[in-house]
Design an enzyme around this catalytic site. Structure first.
Site, PDB file in Angstrom:
ATOM      1  N   ARG A 103       0.858  -1.198   0.000  1.00  0.00           N
ATOM      2  CA  ARG A 103       0.000   0.000   0.000  1.00  0.00           C
ATOM      3  C   ARG A 103       0.887   1.237   0.000  1.00  0.00           C
ATOM      4  O   ARG A 103       2.097   1.136   0.047  1.00  0.00           O
ATOM      5  CB  ARG A 103      -0.958  -0.012   1.189  1.00  0.00           C
ATOM      6  CG  ARG A 103      -0.275  -0.009   2.533  1.00  0.00           C
ATOM      7  CD  ARG A 103      -1.291   0.025   3.681  1.00  0.00           C
ATOM      8  NE  ARG A 103      -0.613  -0.228   4.948  1.00  0.00           N
ATOM      9  CZ  ARG A 103      -1.208  -0.265   6.126  1.00  0.00           C
ATOM     10  NH1 ARG A 103      -2.507  -0.088   6.213  1.00  0.00           N
ATOM     11  NH2 ARG A 103      -0.534  -0.496   7.229  1.00  0.00           N
ATOM     12  N   ASN A 141      -5.100   7.379   4.423  1.00  0.00           N
ATOM     13  CA  ASN A 141      -4.834   6.649   5.654  1.00  0.00           C
ATOM     14  C   ASN A 141      -3.366   6.797   6.035  1.00  0.00           C
ATOM     15  O   ASN A 141      -2.481   6.501   5.236  1.00  0.00           O
ATOM     16  CB  ASN A 141      -5.124   5.153   5.470  1.00  0.00           C
ATOM     17  CG  ASN A 141      -5.072   4.389   6.785  1.00  0.00           C
ATOM     18  OD1 ASN A 141      -6.010   4.453   7.584  1.00  0.00           O
ATOM     19  ND2 ASN A 141      -3.976   3.700   7.029  1.00  0.00           N
ATOM     20  N   GLU A 142      -3.127   7.270   7.226  1.00  0.00           N
ATOM     21  CA  GLU A 142      -1.764   7.369   7.784  1.00  0.00           C
ATOM     22  C   GLU A 142      -0.731   7.803   6.750  1.00  0.00           C
ATOM     23  O   GLU A 142       0.103   7.003   6.303  1.00  0.00           O
ATOM     24  CB  GLU A 142      -1.337   6.039   8.416  1.00  0.00           C
ATOM     25  CG  GLU A 142      -2.040   5.739   9.705  1.00  0.00           C
ATOM     26  CD  GLU A 142      -1.377   4.619  10.511  1.00  0.00           C
ATOM     27  OE1 GLU A 142      -0.551   3.887   9.953  1.00  0.00           O
ATOM     28  OE2 GLU A 142      -1.689   4.493  11.700  1.00  0.00           O
ATOM     29  N   GLU A 320      -7.674   4.639  15.464  1.00  0.00           N
ATOM     30  CA  GLU A 320      -7.354   3.207  15.551  1.00  0.00           C
ATOM     31  C   GLU A 320      -6.752   2.949  16.928  1.00  0.00           C
ATOM     32  O   GLU A 320      -5.699   3.485  17.260  1.00  0.00           O
ATOM     33  CB  GLU A 320      -6.339   2.815  14.472  1.00  0.00           C
ATOM     34  CG  GLU A 320      -6.862   3.001  13.058  1.00  0.00           C
ATOM     35  CD  GLU A 320      -5.842   2.584  11.991  1.00  0.00           C
ATOM     36  OE1 GLU A 320      -4.829   1.948  12.322  1.00  0.00           O
ATOM     37  OE2 GLU A 320      -6.078   2.930  10.824  1.00  0.00           O
ATOM     38  N   GLU A 368      -1.867  -8.693   7.374  1.00  0.00           N
ATOM     39  CA  GLU A 368      -2.176  -8.474   8.793  1.00  0.00           C
ATOM     40  C   GLU A 368      -2.912  -9.647   9.430  1.00  0.00           C
ATOM     41  O   GLU A 368      -3.624  -9.479  10.423  1.00  0.00           O
ATOM     42  CB  GLU A 368      -2.949  -7.157   8.942  1.00  0.00           C
ATOM     43  CG  GLU A 368      -2.043  -5.982   8.612  1.00  0.00           C
ATOM     44  CD  GLU A 368      -2.691  -4.617   8.737  1.00  0.00           C
ATOM     45  OE1 GLU A 368      -3.910  -4.557   8.989  1.00  0.00           O
ATOM     46  OE2 GLU A 368      -1.970  -3.622   8.566  1.00  0.00           O
ATOM     47  N   GLN A 369      -2.704 -10.843   8.899  1.00  0.00           N
ATOM     48  CA  GLN A 369      -3.440 -11.979   9.455  1.00  0.00           C
ATOM     49  C   GLN A 369      -3.030 -12.314  10.899  1.00  0.00           C
ATOM     50  O   GLN A 369      -3.775 -12.959  11.611  1.00  0.00           O
ATOM     51  CB  GLN A 369      -3.305 -13.207   8.560  1.00  0.00           C
ATOM     52  CG  GLN A 369      -1.883 -13.632   8.265  1.00  0.00           C
ATOM     53  CD  GLN A 369      -1.801 -14.639   7.129  1.00  0.00           C
ATOM     54  OE1 GLN A 369      -2.816 -14.996   6.537  1.00  0.00           O
ATOM     55  NE2 GLN A 369      -0.614 -15.103   6.817  1.00  0.00           N
ATOM     56  N   MET A 370      -1.864 -11.824  11.340  1.00  0.00           N
ATOM     57  CA  MET A 370      -1.443 -12.069  12.724  1.00  0.00           C
ATOM     58  C   MET A 370      -1.852 -10.927  13.665  1.00  0.00           C
ATOM     59  O   MET A 370      -1.422 -10.875  14.810  1.00  0.00           O
ATOM     60  CB  MET A 370       0.083 -12.252  12.799  1.00  0.00           C
ATOM     61  CG  MET A 370       0.616 -13.420  12.021  1.00  0.00           C
ATOM     62  SD  MET A 370       0.037 -15.002  12.672  1.00  0.00           S
ATOM     63  CE  MET A 370       1.037 -15.136  14.155  1.00  0.00           C
ATOM     64  N   HIS A 371      -2.636  -9.989  13.159  1.00  0.00           N
ATOM     65  CA  HIS A 371      -3.065  -8.821  13.955  1.00  0.00           C
ATOM     66  C   HIS A 371      -4.424  -9.115  14.571  1.00  0.00           C
ATOM     67  O   HIS A 371      -5.336  -9.559  13.891  1.00  0.00           O
ATOM     68  CB  HIS A 371      -3.154  -7.612  13.028  1.00  0.00           C
ATOM     69  CG  HIS A 371      -3.263  -6.293  13.717  1.00  0.00           C
ATOM     70  ND1 HIS A 371      -4.338  -5.928  14.496  1.00  0.00           N
ATOM     71  CD2 HIS A 371      -2.426  -5.234  13.723  1.00  0.00           C
ATOM     72  CE1 HIS A 371      -4.145  -4.692  14.954  1.00  0.00           C
ATOM     73  NE2 HIS A 371      -2.990  -4.250  14.502  1.00  0.00           N
TER      74      HIS A 371
END
Ligand code: GAL
Length: 671
Positions: A103, A141-142, A320, A368-371
């Site tokens: 991104r 975003n950010e 967030e 981000e699957q571990m988030h």
């Protein structure tokens, strides 16, 4: 005061949306942010929009009683757009061109991408700007996530000469400002000036500081295009952006001009792991984060927008909020039980109007699957869900007035000074935010509320104003500080204040235009090796309050007091024994202290306590890991420690308050 959540309907089967929305409401959430990465689903091919799913998502969330923050999806331009505009891909400072596949893959200065992002923002605003469920907007975003503010691609390079011309008008002025006569660096026109990234020796400090300013301005130019499209199409809805923690590449004070509210993204555990705090402190706060690291960002962003006359602050949110484990720190522990609820209370106690958790449900694939989310991958509740529900219940049982009062102390901060320190640290230990965060921590340990503000803000009413390092100084700065002194304030100028002109040439004699205020000149400056320290010997009359000596490290300005300037402390360092280190100049009822050296935390604690006592500001000595915020007749104690504590609030007119481990406790307090 409201709670919310970040939600990605495009990730999940439509059959689950209604239940998700109902569960959000049942948890006590009232805001939901959507859309900020969904461009490829909104416009799958150039000019072909698929609004259907987003219409249904917005309608459904609204029908469930949620208010939507609509994010513009411009942090993730889709593949087809990158194919159409291949030179929009960013190039890093090392000259490496980034590819599609993550991104933020765009150059802020790229005219075609600016147009494309303004267009999609306009399309979204046209469609949802007056939708009754849409209550606010988030642009992009950010900015700067993944180190993307300071770039070197073709569009950025092309924009640089024009930016310089707007700043300097004539090339002679640039040559003078950067002192390019040195090393034959002189330029004949703006077009000749390269980005100061690949010179063999370091490029001129003025050039590097201007590059930092320019890069920040490119983001703002890009950003303002979207604001301009949304504003007329969505009347009455605040427009915001979610800024990052300890992110200095973008000037948040400048970003705030033109926004209605500012938000930031609070990830306490990742923040701690990435901080320069010593390892033993990191170990102690590994599951809660450090209260002051978090709070500094609250206080910085709360002060980022210039308020309306008569209002102490403009709205700020946490867009967030870490809900559990993150995925991006070097190591990613599970938060302590109670931490998510505690972070929520802390944000509200610092004046946040909304705290919105990131994200609703853990992603089952991709980066981000571990988030963690509030829900686990399989939609069963995670720690975050029960703690968000508990926070919602707490807040509805005892609502907190969010219009936070003005703090006890103003701490002055400008991005220009941060950048000057990056450009010319001179001492290895002069690191990024540390000059500001060290005194901030000392003030917070005394139970003081701190407003982190730029120096051009109205400082009247503050009895103590601490300027850890106003490195760049001109007459306008001197005039605004003098106004604060007129009101009877005590102003403390820390090390390196007034070292440079705004163009980053040194003042021939520091602190330049601040000399009248400070009543000192700076002779030489000392830069200390990391790990080494020296001592300031305190004059006898201050020993009962400041102790025998104040330890310092990293930096020392050797002060030469003018007649009439009082000396409170002198260096006890063999190389410059007896030189003034801490001085005071009186101006009517106002006072200007100059502190030449970077004090160790204990010294800052003692000095801050003395200044507060002299100004008649009550303090407490809070236990380690416990912090206090006061507002609107309420006090919020936040215990980041692992054992319950009882805190005596009598200095503030309260009683003794017990606060459990990893928890917040509110108490009544006279305002
Ligand atoms: C933020 C970002 C989110 C998500 C989150 C993970 O920086 O805005 O999109 O990546 O971090 O912690």
């Amino acid at each position: 005061m409201h709670l919310g959540v970040c939600y990605y309907p495009e990730h999940w089967p439509e059959s689950t949306w209604a239940e998700d929305a109902a569960r959000m409401r049942a948890t006590g959430l009232t805001w939901v942010r959507i859309g900020e990465f969904a461009w490829s689903r909104i416009e799958p091919e150039p000019g072909r929009y698929d609004w259907g799913w987003l219409d249904r998502a917005v309608d459904g969330l609204g029908a469930a009683g949620l208010r939507v923050v609509m994010g513009t999806p411009t942090a993730t331009p889709p593949r087809w757009l990158v194919d159409a505009l291949p030179d929009m891909l960013p190039v890093g400072r090392d000259g490496r061109r980034f590819e599609f596949g993550g991104r933020r893959h765009y150059d802020f200065a790229h005219a075609g991408y600016r147009d494309a992002s303004a267009r999609i923002a306009a399309d979204l605003a046209e469609r949802y700007g007056r939708h009754e469920a849409v209550g606010a907007w988030q642009i992009d975003n950010e900015y700067g996530c993944h180190d993307t503010v300071r770039q070197a691609g073709p569009a950025t390079r092309a924009a640089w000469p024009g930016w310089l011309e707007r700043r300097y008008g004539a090339i002679e002025a640039l040559n003078d400002a950067w002192w390019t006569v040195f090393w034959s660096m002189e330029y004949g026109s703006f077009d000749e000036v390269p980005l100061p990234l690949h010179a063999i020796a370091e490029a001129a400090p003025g050039a590097r500081l201007d590059y930092a300013r320019f890069a920040s301005d490119m983001v703002l130019e890009y950003h303002r295009r979207q604001v301009a499209e949304i504003r007329p199409r969505s009347p009455g809805r605040p427009i915001t952006h979610n800024a990052m923690l300890y992110f200095g590449d973008l000037d948040a004070h400048a970003l705030g001009r033109g926004l209605d509210a500012i938000t930031w993204d609070n990830y306490p555990l990742g923040m701690l792991e990435q901080s320069p705090l010593p390892d033993d402190v990191k170990a102690r706060f590994a599951r809660t984060g450090h209260p002051d690291l978090i709070a500094f960002n609250h206080d910085l962003y709360r002060g980022a927008l210039t308020p309306q006359a008569g209002e102490p602050f403009t709205p700020f949110w946490v867009m967030e909020q870490q809900p559990g484990q993150v995925n991006w720190a070097p190591t990613n522990p599970i938060p302590a039980p109670g931490a998510v609820r505690l972070w929520t209370h802390q944000a509200i106690a610092h004046g946040a109007e909304v705290v919105s958790y990131f994200r609703w449900r853990a992603a089952v694939g991709a980066q981000e699957q571990m988030h963690a989310g509030l829900l686990r991958h399989d939609r069963t509740p995670d720690q975050g869900l029960s703690e968000a529900a508990a926070a919602a219940a707490d807040l509805s049982a005892a609502p907190v007035p969010h219009a936070r009062r003005r703090g006890d102390v103003a701490l002055l901060f400008r991005y220009d000074d941060l950048w000057a320190g990056q450009v010319q640290p001179h001492a290895e230990g002069w690191r990024d935010w540390a000059p500001w965060v060290t005194p901030y921590m000392a003030l917070r340990a005394l139970g003081l509320d701190v407003d982190v503000l730029p120096p051009d803000r109205d400082l009247s009413g503050y009895r103590v104003v601490i300027a850890p390092s106003l490195t760049l100084a001109d007459d306008a700065l001197a005039a605004s500080l003098a106004r604060a002194l007129d009101g009877g304030a005590t102003l403390l100028l820390g090390p390196r204040s007034g070292a440079y002109r705004p163009d980053m040439r040194v003042h021939e004699r520091a602190p330049g235009p601040l000399a009248t205020l400070s009543g000192v000149r700076v002779g030489r400056v000392d830069a200390l090796r990391p790990g080494s320290g020296e001592r300031i010997a305190v004059e006898p009359e201050f020993r009962s309050t400041l102790g025998e000596g104040l330890e310092y490290h990293t930096w020392a300005d050797l002060l030469e007091p003018a007649d009439g300037t009082e000396v409170w402390g002198r260096y006890a360092c063999d190389a410059y024994e007896g030189v003034a280190a801490l001085t005071l100049r009186r101006h009517g009822s106002g006072r200007c202290l100059t502190l030449g050296a970077w004090l160790a935390p204990e010294g800052w604690g003692r000095l801050a306590a003395l200044l507060a006592a002299q100004a008649g500001i009550a303090v407490a000595q809070l236990p380690d890991g416990v912090r206090l915020s006061r507002s609107g007749g309420r006090a919020c104690l936040q215990n980041f420690g692992t054992a319950p504590v009882t805190v005596d609030l009598t200095p503030f007119g309260g009683g003794r308050v017990r606060v459990e481990a990893v928890a917040a406790a509110w108490a009544e307090l006279p305002d």
